[in-house]
Design an enzyme around this catalytic site. Structure first.
Site, PDB file in Angstrom:
ATOM      1  N   ARG A   1       0.845  -1.186   0.000  1.00 38.86           N
ATOM      2  CA  ARG A   1       0.000   0.000   0.000  1.00 38.86           C
ATOM      3  C   ARG A   1       0.883   1.240   0.000  1.00 38.86           C
ATOM      4  O   ARG A   1       2.104   1.161   0.118  1.00 38.86           O
ATOM      5  CB  ARG A   1      -0.921   0.019   1.231  1.00 38.86           C
ATOM      6  CG  ARG A   1      -0.168   0.019   2.552  1.00 38.86           C
ATOM      7  CD  ARG A   1      -1.106  -0.033   3.748  1.00 38.86           C
ATOM      8  NE  ARG A   1      -0.365   0.032   5.005  1.00 38.86           N
ATOM      9  CZ  ARG A   1      -0.938   0.077   6.212  1.00 38.86           C
ATOM     10  NH1 ARG A   1      -2.259   0.045   6.302  1.00 38.86           N
ATOM     11  NH2 ARG A   1      -0.210   0.141   7.300  1.00 38.86           N
TER      12      ARG A   1
ATOM     13  N   VAL B   1      11.259  -7.298   6.873  1.00 43.20           N
ATOM     14  CA  VAL B   1      12.561  -6.721   6.564  1.00 43.20           C
ATOM     15  C   VAL B   1      13.553  -6.866   7.707  1.00 43.20           C
ATOM     16  O   VAL B   1      14.768  -6.684   7.498  1.00 43.20           O
ATOM     17  CB  VAL B   1      12.436  -5.235   6.163  1.00 43.20           C
ATOM     18  CG1 VAL B   1      11.632  -5.088   4.888  1.00 43.20           C
ATOM     19  CG2 VAL B   1      11.866  -4.390   7.288  1.00 43.20           C
TER      20      VAL B   1
ATOM     21  N   TYR C   1      11.618   7.893  15.035  1.00 41.19           N
ATOM     22  CA  TYR C   1      11.561   7.948  13.577  1.00 41.19           C
ATOM     23  C   TYR C   1      12.697   8.808  13.023  1.00 41.19           C
ATOM     24  O   TYR C   1      13.394   8.408  12.074  1.00 41.19           O
ATOM     25  CB  TYR C   1      10.209   8.518  13.155  1.00 41.19           C
ATOM     26  CG  TYR C   1       9.948   8.478  11.672  1.00 41.19           C
ATOM     27  CD1 TYR C   1       9.560   7.299  11.040  1.00 41.19           C
ATOM     28  CD2 TYR C   1      10.061   9.632  10.892  1.00 41.19           C
ATOM     29  CE1 TYR C   1       9.301   7.268   9.677  1.00 41.19           C
ATOM     30  CE2 TYR C   1       9.800   9.608   9.528  1.00 41.19           C
ATOM     31  CZ  TYR C   1       9.421   8.418   8.926  1.00 41.19           C
ATOM     32  OH  TYR C   1       9.164   8.383   7.567  1.00 41.19           O
TER      33      TYR C   1
ATOM     34  N   LYS D   1      15.845   7.713  10.480  1.00 33.80           N
ATOM     35  CA  LYS D   1      16.052   8.288   9.154  1.00 33.80           C
ATOM     36  C   LYS D   1      17.394   9.016   9.062  1.00 33.80           C
ATOM     37  O   LYS D   1      18.041   8.980   8.006  1.00 33.80           O
ATOM     38  CB  LYS D   1      14.895   9.224   8.804  1.00 33.80           C
ATOM     39  CG  LYS D   1      13.548   8.506   8.671  1.00 33.80           C
ATOM     40  CD  LYS D   1      13.580   7.388   7.633  1.00 33.80           C
ATOM     41  CE  LYS D   1      12.216   6.777   7.409  1.00 33.80           C
ATOM     42  NZ  LYS D   1      12.215   5.734   6.361  1.00 33.80           N
TER      43      LYS D   1
END
Length: 245
Positions: free
Chosen positions: A16, A49, A136, A140
């Site tokens: 998605r 993953v 988060y 990143k």
């Protein structure tokens, strides 16, 4: 169109959102796409993953591998003191360890084939800080370091490694906090409205950036963070200043 004709690509998190749009755009441009996700879905290959065994199984079953798009990611919103350690670790596992495992698993086949392209879908939150996203943001920013080291290590094997850094993505990622965010919606709106190009970045624009980096058009581009953010990383716009004389 045929910008990826003859290439085979793995796209993670492809059930998605951004991953699904990337996978379809790559197909439209001639690639054979192995769409993977932890969620079940039609045409989706199961891939956690964070699992080395899953990565080995997916990659070993492929006769050709030219492109890897590390897109799968999860989000946590909340102040540092409201972020449990296990949640912090989980975000790092999916968003940073996952791309590392994917990158590591494709190096052998890509090197043997004479090269390839690895595209990580990072975030504007990997370029500039913001409150409430400690897990988060750390994942990143870490992805930026991984990308640069990998680009230097693998470039002479013909393997390019780059990041796409969008200011936008799948709204489902923050759906669980949406009701709470309604109480300060004017602030969240200002976050995107004060950019050079206001508003959320369309998923198709993110996918187009990934397509460019995956294609031979980017054959001499490696080690790059490519912002797709409407100018968010450049700064903010204060409209009234334009009226000053």
């Amino acid at each position: 169109m045929s910008r990826l004709a003859g290439k085979t690509a793995i796209v993670t998190g492809a059930a998605r959102g951004t991953g699904a749009v990337i996978a379809q755009m790559f197909r439209d441009e001639g690639a054979v796409v192995v769409a993977t996700d932890i969620a079940d879905g039609e045409g989706i290959v199961k891939l956690d993953v964070t699992s080395e065994a899953h990565w080995d199984e997916v990659v070993s079953g492929m006769d050709q591998l030219d492109v890897l798009v590390n897109n799968a990611a999860i989000l946590h919103l909340g102040a540092i003191e409201r972020t449990p350690a296990d949640v912090y670790r989980q975000v790092l596992e999916v968003n940073l360890v996952g791309p590392f495992l994917g990158l590591r698993s494709v190096v052998g086949p890509m090197r043997a084939a004479g090269g390839g392209s690895i595209v990580n879908i990072s975030s504007i939150d990997g370029l500039i800080g913001m409150n409430g996203i400690s897990a988060y943001g750390a994942s990143k920013f870490g992805l930026g370091g991984l990308m640069r080291c990998a680009a230097l290590e693998l470039g002479r094997s013909g393997i390019r490694v780059n990041n796409v850094c969008p200011a936008g993505g799948n709204p489902a990622m923050y759906a669980q906090w949406f009701d709470q965010m309604m109480s300060f919606m004017d602030q969240t709106a200002a976050y995107s409205d004060n950019r050079g190009i206001p508003g959320e970045v369309p998923l198709e624009c993110i996918a187009a950036a990934a397509l460019f980096l995956a294609s031979d058009e980017a054959s001499h581009i490696t080690g790059v963070d490519l912002p797709v953010d409407g100018g968010a990383a450049a700064g903010v716009v204060i409209e009234g200043i334009n009226s000053l004389e």
